[in-house]
Design an enzyme around this catalytic site. Sequence first.
Site, PDB file in Angstrom:
ATOM      1  N   HIS A 289     -18.059  28.359 -13.077  1.00  0.00           N
ATOM      2  CA  HIS A 289     -19.765  27.735 -12.332  1.00  0.00           C
ATOM      3  C   HIS A 289     -19.251  27.156 -10.889  1.00  0.00           C
ATOM      4  CE1 HIS A 289     -23.391  27.731 -12.167  1.00  0.00           C
ATOM      5  NE2 HIS A 289     -24.280  27.236 -12.919  1.00  0.00           N
TER       6      HIS A 289
ATOM      7  N   HIS B  90     -19.266  38.492 -12.516  1.00  0.00           N
ATOM      8  CA  HIS B  90     -20.792  37.146 -13.313  1.00  0.00           C
ATOM      9  C   HIS B  90     -21.027  38.629 -14.095  1.00  0.00           C
ATOM     10  CE1 HIS B  90     -24.944  36.248 -11.504  1.00  0.00           C
ATOM     11  NE2 HIS B  90     -24.029  34.982 -10.966  1.00  0.00           N
TER      12      HIS B  90
ATOM     13  N   ASP C 131     -19.066  32.582  -4.779  1.00  0.00           N
ATOM     14  CA  ASP C 131     -18.377  31.737  -4.520  1.00  0.00           C
ATOM     15  C   ASP C 131     -16.989  32.674  -3.583  1.00  0.00           C
ATOM     16  OD1 ASP C 131     -19.160  30.144  -5.210  1.00  0.00           O
ATOM     17  OD2 ASP C 131     -19.368  30.452  -7.092  1.00  0.00           O
TER      18      ASP C 131
HETATM   19  N1  ACO Z   1     -11.087  38.463 -12.769  1.00  0.00           N
HETATM   20  C1  ACO Z   1     -10.474  39.011 -13.780  1.00  0.00           C
HETATM   21  N2  ACO Z   1     -11.272  39.037 -14.820  1.00  0.00           N
HETATM   22  C2  ACO Z   1     -12.647  39.565 -15.156  1.00  0.00           C
HETATM   23  C3  ACO Z   1     -12.771  38.243 -14.092  1.00  0.00           C
HETATM   24  C4  ACO Z   1     -12.126  38.316 -12.552  1.00  0.00           C
HETATM   25  N3  ACO Z   1     -12.904  37.043 -12.275  1.00  0.00           N
HETATM   26  N4  ACO Z   1     -14.804  38.331 -14.701  1.00  0.00           N
HETATM   27  C5  ACO Z   1     -14.024  38.990 -15.393  1.00  0.00           C
HETATM   28  N5  ACO Z   1     -12.666  39.313 -16.413  1.00  0.00           N
HETATM   29  C6  ACO Z   1     -12.913  40.770 -17.452  1.00  0.00           C
HETATM   30  C7  ACO Z   1     -13.127  39.733 -18.396  1.00  0.00           C
HETATM   31  O1  ACO Z   1     -11.243  39.168 -18.844  1.00  0.00           O
HETATM   32  C8  ACO Z   1     -12.890  40.916 -19.225  1.00  0.00           C
HETATM   33  O2  ACO Z   1     -12.181  41.540 -19.586  1.00  0.00           O
HETATM   34  P1  ACO Z   1     -12.521  42.316 -20.883  1.00  0.00           P
HETATM   35  O3  ACO Z   1     -13.009  43.149 -21.168  1.00  0.00           O
HETATM   36  O4  ACO Z   1     -10.611  43.474 -20.944  1.00  0.00           O
HETATM   37  O5  ACO Z   1     -12.484  41.223 -22.064  1.00  0.00           O
HETATM   38  C9  ACO Z   1     -14.446  41.410 -18.641  1.00  0.00           C
HETATM   39  O6  ACO Z   1     -14.003  41.008 -17.388  1.00  0.00           O
HETATM   40  C10 ACO Z   1     -15.716  41.230 -18.844  1.00  0.00           C
HETATM   41  O7  ACO Z   1     -15.289  39.090 -19.276  1.00  0.00           O
HETATM   42  P2  ACO Z   1     -16.408  38.574 -19.235  1.00  0.00           P
HETATM   43  O8  ACO Z   1     -16.029  36.883 -19.137  1.00  0.00           O
HETATM   44  O9  ACO Z   1     -17.069  38.611 -20.726  1.00  0.00           O
HETATM   45  O10 ACO Z   1     -17.544  38.344 -18.384  1.00  0.00           O
HETATM   46  P3  ACO Z   1     -18.628  37.648 -18.618  1.00  0.00           P
HETATM   47  O11 ACO Z   1     -20.378  37.882 -18.079  1.00  0.00           O
HETATM   48  O12 ACO Z   1     -19.039  36.519 -19.904  1.00  0.00           O
HETATM   49  O13 ACO Z   1     -18.468  36.472 -17.093  1.00  0.00           O
HETATM   50  C11 ACO Z   1     -18.102  35.192 -15.289  1.00  0.00           C
HETATM   51  C12 ACO Z   1     -18.918  36.271 -15.895  1.00  0.00           C
HETATM   52  C13 ACO Z   1     -17.476  33.658 -16.167  1.00  0.00           C
HETATM   53  C14 ACO Z   1     -18.118  34.511 -14.005  1.00  0.00           C
HETATM   54  C15 ACO Z   1     -16.378  35.489 -14.888  1.00  0.00           C
HETATM   55  O14 ACO Z   1     -16.775  37.151 -14.703  1.00  0.00           O
HETATM   56  C16 ACO Z   1     -15.435  34.621 -14.600  1.00  0.00           C
HETATM   57  O15 ACO Z   1     -14.816  34.129 -15.361  1.00  0.00           O
HETATM   58  N6  ACO Z   1     -15.091  34.990 -13.086  1.00  0.00           N
HETATM   59  C17 ACO Z   1     -14.931  33.644 -12.327  1.00  0.00           C
HETATM   60  C18 ACO Z   1     -15.165  32.924 -12.240  1.00  0.00           C
HETATM   61  C19 ACO Z   1     -16.505  32.779 -10.503  1.00  0.00           C
HETATM   62  O16 ACO Z   1     -16.233  33.585  -9.804  1.00  0.00           O
HETATM   63  N7  ACO Z   1     -17.040  31.822 -11.640  1.00  0.00           N
HETATM   64  C20 ACO Z   1     -18.487  32.055 -10.657  1.00  0.00           C
HETATM   65  C21 ACO Z   1     -19.609  32.786 -11.415  1.00  0.00           C
HETATM   66  S1  ACO Z   1     -20.877  32.874  -9.943  1.00  0.00           S
HETATM   67  C22 ACO Z   1     -20.991  30.788 -10.022  1.00  0.00           C
HETATM   68  O17 ACO Z   1     -21.203  30.644 -10.978  1.00  0.00           O
HETATM   69  C23 ACO Z   1     -22.096  30.667  -8.766  1.00  0.00           C
END
Ligand code: ACO
Length: 446
Positions: free
Chosen positions: A285, A324, A380
């Site tokens: 987050h 996201h 971010d």
């Molecule tokens: N890098 C690489 N792969 C990713 C990323 C990433 N940053 N984010 C998602 N994926 C992949 C996952 O591994 C998943 O792949 P799969 O289908 O092969 O298993 C797919 O994309 C879907 O991802 P989920 O984790 O199911 O997406 P979710 O909606 O649950 O997560 C989140 C969203 C937590 C923001 C995620 O994208 C993440 O961890 N990003 C990195 C952390 C980040 O930047 N957080 C800030 C968010 S903005 C905020 O809160 C202000």
Amino acid sequence: MDSASPTTQSKTTDAASPRRETLTVTDNRTGKSYEIPITHDTIRANDLRQIKVQASDFGMMSYDPSFSNTASCKSRITFIDGDKGILRYRGYPIEELAEKSTYLETAYLLLYGELPNSTQLRDWHHHITHHTFIHESIKKFLDGFHYDAHPMGMLISTIAALSTFYPDAKHIFDPESRKKQTYRLVGKMPTLAAFAYRHTLGMPYVYPDNELTYTGNFLNMLFRTSETRYRPNPTLEHALDVLFILHADHEQNCSANTVRGVGSSHVDPFSATAAAVAALYGSLHGGANEEALRMLMEIGSVQKVPEFIKRVKAGETKLMGFGHRIYKNYDTRARIIKQVAYEVFELMGKNPLLEIALECERIALEDEYFVKRKLYPNVDFYTGLIYQSMGFPMTMFPVLFAIPRMSGWVAQWEEMLLDPEQKIARPRQIYLGHDTRPYVPIDQRK
Ligand code: ACO
């Protein structure tokens, strides 16, 4: 969705009859059909409870870990269309607010639903400015932390501690009390954050300067040394103000859900918002901006980006600042932030990590792995670069997110509190543990 009307059973659908706002569900275990009302494209989870095999059954529930398709409230604060990249506060597009408003005006909009007129804005400024000071005992409290304590830990603790200084805050159904706590929370956030920062440096705390703007005063409390009067740089003051507007609210994210959930127990707003700051602290987050910058430093050079992307695609690591839950298109805030970044770099010199960030973005936006999963830079990805150029240490990045988010949290908290449909948050579970079994004395255990 305003009345939880009982559903009726029906088996046939007449194509010629007028459109009915209902969903017909057939339970193939029993052959029974149920007609469930639809409002706002949503069904009430409780309407599923009538679906039973036997009368004594608990009834059907929906299973939604992480609430990815569950509306937990009705809200009139923030609207996001993640596919179209739209973000609006109280109907106003974020792009217009970032260009024309100020953070304090936007905070008023979030909290009270309308843009203030000039008298309201003047009063609002006055109240916030006059609640920036903190009790001297909070300083003693801060002094107890180690010099290398993370400022988010200090922020969580000091916000929670404020509830002990303002016992009147527990009168949550008194509008005047809520107003006062709102002034205190929004007004004191920059002071608590700046004091936490000065503590890590071992530098004396700088008291608020009520002549300065919200962000100008924050810069003063952070960076003033021996000047008799601190004059914030207008470019940095404005950049911070825009960043604060962009971070002020984001509908039902993890920390907003936390403030609503914790607040639903009717605890005071200091305790509820301290919990929200804790939720924000996590690396998925608000902690992601710190992690994104650490990642760019770890990559180290533009040449090493392809190798890093390979590791991301192999599932060894994440591209922090990408992806996201809601935005499946470019995060509109990231676009505005990129612009702010260039304004700050023009003044402070280009951040050497920018080239690495741009290369990550370029490769990711073309790569099938990211395209297929609709992963774009989020808010971010670029903020860390700006904050670093402005002189903030990495540990302060999530704090810079928390300060403006306070207005959104308080708005979400108050909306929850005044919503007659809201009760204490209490989800259900699917119990998969043991059935009843007799206690085993210790000498008979394996
Ligand atoms: N890098 C690489 N792969 C990713 C990323 C990433 N940053 N984010 C998602 N994926 C992949 C996952 O591994 C998943 O792949 P799969 O289908 O092969 O298993 C797919 O994309 C879907 O991802 P989920 O984790 O199911 O997406 P979710 O909606 O649950 O997560 C989140 C969203 C937590 C923001 C995620 O994208 C993440 O961890 N990003 C990195 C952390 C980040 O930047 N957080 C800030 C968010 S903005 C905020 O809160 C202000």
